[in-house]
Design a protein around this motif. Structure first.
Motif, PDB file in Angstrom:
ATOM      1  N   ASP A 195      -0.348   5.523 -18.605  1.00 48.58           N
ATOM      2  CA  ASP A 195      -0.541   6.801 -17.897  1.00 48.58           C
ATOM      3  C   ASP A 195       0.772   7.432 -17.432  1.00 48.58           C
ATOM      4  N   ASN A 196       1.797   6.608 -17.255  1.00 47.15           N
ATOM      5  CA  ASN A 196       3.033   7.180 -16.702  1.00 47.15           C
ATOM      6  C   ASN A 196       4.240   7.060 -17.623  1.00 47.15           C
ATOM      7  N   VAL A 197       4.103   6.389 -18.777  1.00 48.53           N
ATOM      8  CA  VAL A 197       5.294   6.110 -19.594  1.00 48.53           C
ATOM      9  C   VAL A 197       5.932   7.397 -20.130  1.00 48.53           C
ATOM     10  N   ALA A 198       5.156   8.406 -20.431  1.00 47.22           N
ATOM     11  CA  ALA A 198       5.747   9.656 -20.927  1.00 47.22           C
ATOM     12  C   ALA A 198       6.621  10.283 -19.842  1.00 47.22           C
ATOM     13  N   ALA A 199       6.147  10.251 -18.599  1.00 51.94           N
ATOM     14  CA  ALA A 199       6.943  10.807 -17.484  1.00 51.94           C
ATOM     15  C   ALA A 199       8.222  10.004 -17.279  1.00 51.94           C
ATOM     16  N   VAL A 200       8.127   8.697 -17.477  1.00 49.99           N
ATOM     17  CA  VAL A 200       9.303   7.819 -17.359  1.00 49.99           C
ATOM     18  C   VAL A 200      10.374   8.258 -18.359  1.00 49.99           C
ATOM     19  N   ILE A 201       9.971   8.498 -19.565  1.00 48.06           N
ATOM     20  CA  ILE A 201      10.934   8.874 -20.613  1.00 48.06           C
ATOM     21  C   ILE A 201      11.426  10.306 -20.412  1.00 48.06           C
ATOM     22  N   ALA A 218       0.918  -2.567 -26.423  1.00 47.79           N
ATOM     23  CA  ALA A 218       2.324  -2.306 -26.776  1.00 47.79           C
ATOM     24  C   ALA A 218       2.425  -1.171 -27.791  1.00 47.79           C
ATOM     25  N   LYS A 219       1.517  -1.140 -28.742  1.00 49.07           N
ATOM     26  CA  LYS A 219       1.510  -0.084 -29.760  1.00 49.07           C
ATOM     27  C   LYS A 219       1.293   1.279 -29.101  1.00 49.07           C
ATOM     28  N   ALA A 220       0.370   1.342 -28.168  1.00 47.10           N
ATOM     29  CA  ALA A 220       0.091   2.614 -27.487  1.00 47.10           C
ATOM     30  C   ALA A 220       1.302   3.076 -26.679  1.00 47.10           C
ATOM     31  N   LEU A 221       1.956   2.130 -26.010  1.00 46.34           N
ATOM     32  CA  LEU A 221       3.158   2.490 -25.245  1.00 46.34           C
ATOM     33  C   LEU A 221       4.255   2.993 -26.183  1.00 46.34           C
ATOM     34  N   ARG A 222       4.443   2.283 -27.302  1.00 47.34           N
ATOM     35  CA  ARG A 222       5.443   2.692 -28.304  1.00 47.34           C
ATOM     36  C   ARG A 222       5.186   4.126 -28.780  1.00 47.34           C
ATOM     37  N   GLU A 223       3.940   4.406 -29.089  1.00 52.25           N
ATOM     38  CA  GLU A 223       3.592   5.731 -29.606  1.00 52.25           C
ATOM     39  C   GLU A 223       3.807   6.808 -28.534  1.00 52.25           C
ATOM     40  N   ALA A 224       3.477   6.473 -27.294  1.00 47.26           N
ATOM     41  CA  ALA A 224       3.675   7.441 -26.205  1.00 47.26           C
ATOM     42  C   ALA A 224       5.158   7.705 -25.975  1.00 47.26           C
ATOM     43  N   ILE A 225       5.967   6.669 -26.099  1.00 46.77           N
ATOM     44  CA  ILE A 225       7.431   6.846 -25.930  1.00 46.77           C
ATOM     45  C   ILE A 225       7.962   7.727 -27.059  1.00 46.77           C
ATOM     46  N   ASP A 226       7.549   7.435 -28.265  1.00 47.83           N
ATOM     47  CA  ASP A 226       8.063   8.201 -29.418  1.00 47.83           C
ATOM     48  C   ASP A 226       7.627   9.662 -29.364  1.00 47.83           C
ATOM     49  N   ALA A 227       6.484   9.909 -28.741  1.00 47.55           N
ATOM     50  CA  ALA A 227       5.966  11.283 -28.680  1.00 47.55           C
ATOM     51  C   ALA A 227       6.524  12.051 -27.479  1.00 47.55           C
ATOM     52  N   ALA A 228       7.132  11.359 -26.537  1.00 45.16           N
ATOM     53  CA  ALA A 228       7.569  12.016 -25.271  1.00 45.16           C
ATOM     54  C   ALA A 228       8.770  12.929 -25.509  1.00 45.16           C
ATOM     55  N   PRO A 265       0.827  -1.208   0.000  1.00 44.29           N
ATOM     56  CA  PRO A 265       0.000   0.000   0.000  1.00 44.29           C
ATOM     57  C   PRO A 265       0.864   1.263   0.000  1.00 44.29           C
ATOM     58  N   GLY A 266       0.459   2.230  -0.817  1.00 45.73           N
ATOM     59  CA  GLY A 266       1.174   3.502  -0.859  1.00 45.73           C
ATOM     60  C   GLY A 266       2.233   3.575  -1.940  1.00 45.73           C
ATOM     61  N   TYR A 267       2.487   2.431  -2.634  1.00 48.84           N
ATOM     62  CA  TYR A 267       3.524   2.457  -3.675  1.00 48.84           C
ATOM     63  C   TYR A 267       3.144   3.403  -4.808  1.00 48.84           C
ATOM     64  N   SER A 268       4.128   4.168  -5.278  1.00 51.21           N
ATOM     65  CA  SER A 268       3.945   5.003  -6.466  1.00 51.21           C
ATOM     66  C   SER A 268       5.210   4.935  -7.309  1.00 51.21           C
ATOM     67  N   ILE A 269       5.032   4.794  -8.610  1.00 51.33           N
ATOM     68  CA  ILE A 269       6.170   4.768  -9.526  1.00 51.33           C
ATOM     69  C   ILE A 269       6.899   6.109  -9.546  1.00 51.33           C
ATOM     70  N   GLN A 270       6.274   7.126  -8.997  1.00 48.87           N
ATOM     71  CA  GLN A 270       6.889   8.466  -9.004  1.00 48.87           C
ATOM     72  C   GLN A 270       8.273   8.446  -8.358  1.00 48.87           C
ATOM     73  N   VAL A 271       8.447   7.581  -7.371  1.00 47.93           N
ATOM     74  CA  VAL A 271       9.742   7.530  -6.688  1.00 47.93           C
ATOM     75  C   VAL A 271      10.842   7.129  -7.685  1.00 47.93           C
ATOM     76  N   LEU A 272      10.527   6.210  -8.599  1.00 44.15           N
ATOM     77  CA  LEU A 272      11.513   5.776  -9.604  1.00 44.15           C
ATOM     78  C   LEU A 272      11.743   6.882 -10.633  1.00 44.15           C
ATOM     79  N   ILE A 273      10.669   7.567 -10.981  1.00 45.40           N
ATOM     80  CA  ILE A 273      10.774   8.668 -11.959  1.00 45.40           C
ATOM     81  C   ILE A 273      11.689   9.765 -11.391  1.00 45.40           C
ATOM     82  N   ASP A 274      11.510  10.068 -10.119  1.00 46.60           N
ATOM     83  CA  ASP A 274      12.350  11.091  -9.482  1.00 46.60           C
ATOM     84  C   ASP A 274      13.810  10.630  -9.431  1.00 46.60           C
ATOM     85  N   GLU A 275      14.005   9.350  -9.178  1.00 37.48           N
ATOM     86  CA  GLU A 275      15.380   8.827  -9.130  1.00 37.48           C
ATOM     87  C   GLU A 275      16.041   8.890 -10.504  1.00 37.48           C
ATOM     88  N   ALA A 276      15.285   8.558 -11.540  1.00 37.46           N
ATOM     89  CA  ALA A 276      15.848   8.601 -12.904  1.00 37.46           C
ATOM     90  C   ALA A 276      16.314  10.004 -13.254  1.00 37.46           C
TER      91      ALA A 276
END
Ligand SMILES: O=C(CO)[C@H](O)[C@H](O)COP(=O)(O)O
Length: 210
Positions: free
Chosen positions: A171-177, A200-210, A144-155
């Motif tokens: 929802d978060n892949v653009a922030a990851v990139i 996978a296609k949607a993730l690919r497109e979001a990465i390419d657009a980030a 409980p309480g986990y958020s990927i934001q911690v990894l994004i901040d570390e990156a």
């Protein structure tokens, strides 16, 4: 251009090959999850590389000891990248890097469970690894309480080549990139989707657009 890595956390070679066939057009790296390799052995690595010679096959060994020996087994089977735990000693990582150099392949360090992921990422990059996975494992994600934001901040402050794994989704892949990750790792967001190819296609497109 940042890469998309599909993490195949299924349990049989047949299921893994079926998923890879659907998502291959959209991904750069095909990860064979630790449970899959434990269940099927190194034969799943060979089967995946034979089916997708144009993709990077990532064997998520999560090696903790005997780095050179375990990496050598996976590279001989056809892996392009293998993981060693960041919590392992430097000698284990150095051994795996030695095997990688002998095969012209690479090592990725997985920081799962490590208290200071950024510090360890910087340390192991100096040992010659390909990149470091800033990773919250499945058990941590379910806490409980986990958020990927911690990894994004570390990156954003790592200053060395990193991937992010631990609940990457549309929802978060653009922030990851945008945080600087060179690889976005998506497991459940793809294999758990009703239409894995569309996911996978949607993730690919979001990465390419980030
Ligand atoms: O290595 C793993 C667990 O140890 C997973 O493959 C990784 O966390 C990516 O999967 P998900 O996107 O479902 O978190």
């Amino acid at each position: 251009m940042a890469k998309l890595q599909v993490a195949i956390d299924l349990l049989t070679t047949e299921e893994a090959l079926a998923l890879a066939a659907k998502v291959a057009p959209y991904v750069d790296i095909i990860e064979l999850g630790t449970p899959l390799i434990k269940n099927m052995g190194s034969t799943v690595i060979t089967a995946m590389k034979a089916a997708h010679p144009d993709k990077l096959v990532f064997a998520d060994l999560k090696t903790a000891d005997a780095g050179e020996l375990e990496a050598d087994i996976a590279f001989k089977a056809g892996a392009d990248l293998v993981t060693v735990m960041g919590a392992a000693g430097n000698a284990t990582i150095i051994g795996a890097v030695k095997a990688a150099k002998a095969h012209g392949k690479g090592v990725v360090v997985d920081t799962i469970g490590y208290p200071d992921r950024v510090k360890r990422a910087q340390e192991v990059t100096a040992l010659g690894v390909e990149f470091v996975e800033l990773h919250a494992g499945l058990d941590e994600q379910w806490t409980p309480g986990y958020s990927i934001q911690v990894l994004i901040d570390e990156a954003a402050r790592a200053g060395v080549p990193v991937s992010i794994a631990g609940g990457v989704n549309i929802d978060n892949v653009a922030a990851v990139i945008k945080a600087g990750a060179i690889v976005a790792v998506a497991g459940a967001a793809i294999y758990g989707a009703e239409d894995p190819a569309a996911a996978a296609k949607a993730l690919r497109e979001a990465i390419d657009a980030a």
